[in-house]
Design an enzyme around this catalytic site. Structure first.
Site, PDB file in Angstrom:
ATOM      1  N   SER A  13      25.158  50.021  26.870  1.00  0.00           N
ATOM      2  CA  SER A  13      25.527  50.046  25.449  1.00  0.00           C
ATOM      3  C   SER A  13      25.942  48.646  24.977  1.00  0.00           C
ATOM      4  O   SER A  13      25.697  48.286  23.820  1.00  0.00           O
ATOM      5  CB  SER A  13      26.619  51.088  25.173  1.00  0.00           C
ATOM      6  OG  SER A  13      27.835  50.717  25.752  1.00  0.00           O
ATOM      7  N   ASN A  14      26.531  47.855  25.868  1.00  0.00           N
ATOM      8  CA  ASN A  14      26.839  46.465  25.492  1.00  0.00           C
ATOM      9  C   ASN A  14      25.555  45.659  25.325  1.00  0.00           C
ATOM     10  O   ASN A  14      25.446  44.825  24.419  1.00  0.00           O
ATOM     11  CB  ASN A  14      27.736  45.812  26.548  1.00  0.00           C
ATOM     12  CG  ASN A  14      29.201  46.102  26.308  1.00  0.00           C
ATOM     13  OD1 ASN A  14      29.745  45.733  25.279  1.00  0.00           O
ATOM     14  ND2 ASN A  14      29.842  46.790  27.244  1.00  0.00           N
ATOM     15  N   HIS A 109      34.806  42.412  30.475  1.00  0.00           N
ATOM     16  CA  HIS A 109      35.613  43.281  31.343  1.00  0.00           C
ATOM     17  C   HIS A 109      36.508  44.156  30.458  1.00  0.00           C
ATOM     18  O   HIS A 109      37.110  43.657  29.508  1.00  0.00           O
ATOM     19  CB  HIS A 109      36.467  42.414  32.277  1.00  0.00           C
ATOM     20  CG  HIS A 109      37.255  43.222  33.251  1.00  0.00           C
ATOM     21  ND1 HIS A 109      36.697  43.717  34.421  1.00  0.00           N
ATOM     22  CD2 HIS A 109      38.534  43.660  33.231  1.00  0.00           C
ATOM     23  CE1 HIS A 109      37.615  44.421  35.064  1.00  0.00           C
ATOM     24  NE2 HIS A 109      38.743  44.394  34.372  1.00  0.00           N
TER      25      HIS A 109
HETATM   26  C1  GRF Z   1      31.838  48.328  29.926  1.00  0.00           C
HETATM   27  O1  GRF Z   1      33.105  48.887  29.776  1.00  0.00           O
HETATM   28  C2  GRF Z   1      31.961  46.971  30.542  1.00  0.00           C
HETATM   29  O2  GRF Z   1      33.071  46.258  30.093  1.00  0.00           O
HETATM   30  C3  GRF Z   1      32.130  47.317  31.966  1.00  0.00           C
HETATM   31  O3  GRF Z   1      31.220  48.377  32.198  1.00  0.00           O
HETATM   32  C4  GRF Z   1      31.027  49.080  30.991  1.00  0.00           C
HETATM   33  C5  GRF Z   1      29.553  49.054  30.726  1.00  0.00           C
HETATM   34  O4  GRF Z   1      29.173  49.855  29.691  1.00  0.00           O
HETATM   35  N1  GRF Z   1      32.031  46.182  32.825  1.00  0.00           N
HETATM   36  P1  GRF Z   1      27.689  49.749  29.144  1.00  0.00           P
HETATM   37  O5  GRF Z   1      26.718  49.864  30.323  1.00  0.00           O
HETATM   38  O6  GRF Z   1      27.529  48.466  28.421  1.00  0.00           O
HETATM   39  O7  GRF Z   1      27.533  50.944  28.239  1.00  0.00           O
END
Ligand code: GRF
Length: 192
Positions: A13-14, A109
């Site tokens: 999702s990021n 993070h």
């Molecule tokens: C996020 O909370 C990121 O900070 C952590 O893992 C999660 C990943 O989420 N390291 P996504 O795969 O981006 O949905």
């Protein structure tokens, strides 16, 4: 055009937030490729949907760590990144890559580092620990990646309140919402 390479292990999702910012013209860069260590990572589908090249690369596919690290470095180099973004990447980046791109690798993070970082603090473990310690605030941090887990210089942070009736899942969602804003904004600043 600046080039960004993204590493992701999870749903991505990021990564999607970065894609959306690029497509909206908020980040003026090309996402040159996505690397995942997991063939089932949702991030891979998001890349394919946006015609972004992908590679799945993990140590288990190779006879030696040296072979794995060589192939991974070659792949990254082939995409000539100006910036490497770890967006939910759950493996350590080999030291050769860190050395080759020192200062140009960032990680997001889901805690207010230096709190709740380092070995074992990933995913829901982070949010569980925040709640167990009765913290009143949490958030997310973007830092430069060096050889130590979650320890490089902090470049951006965003805070959220922790509520007394939060579950780890509810807190994770609140933090993730901030991550989706902080990550594209920080990439934009970094590339400028
Ligand atoms: C996020 O909370 C990121 O900070 C952590 O893992 C999660 C990943 O989420 N390291 P996504 O795969 O981006 O949905």
């Amino acid at each position: 055009m600046k080039k960004v390479v993204v590493f992701a292990s999870g749903s991505g999702s990021n990564f999607q937030a970065i894609i959306d910012a690029v497509n909206a013209g908020e980040i003026q860069a090309e996402i040159a490729g996505l690397i995942s260590n997991k063939s089932e990572a949702g991030a891979l589908q998001r890349a394919t949907n946006n015609s972004i090249p992908t590679t799945v690369c993990s140590p288990e596919q190779f006879e030696s760590t040296a072979d794995y690290e060589k192939v991974l470095l070659q792949k990254v180099e082939s995409w000539k990144p100006d910036l490497i973004v770890l967006a939910g990447y759950l493996r350590k980046i080999p030291d050769q890559i860190i050395a080759a791109y020192r200062g140009s690798i960032i990680n997001i993070h889901p805690s207010l580092l230096p709190k709740y970082g380092g070995k074992g603090f990933y995913g829901m473990n982070v949010h569980r620990a925040v709640l167990e310690n009765n913290e009143t605030e949490s958030g997310c941090t973007i830092h430069i990646v060096d050889e130590e887990f979650d320890q490089g210089p902090i470049i951006a942070q965003s805070k959220v309140a922790v509520h007394s009736d939060d579950t780890p899942e509810i807190l994770a969602k609140r933090v993730l919402h901030e991550e989706h804003k902080l990550l594209p904004a920080t990439i934009k600043k970094f590339l400028n």
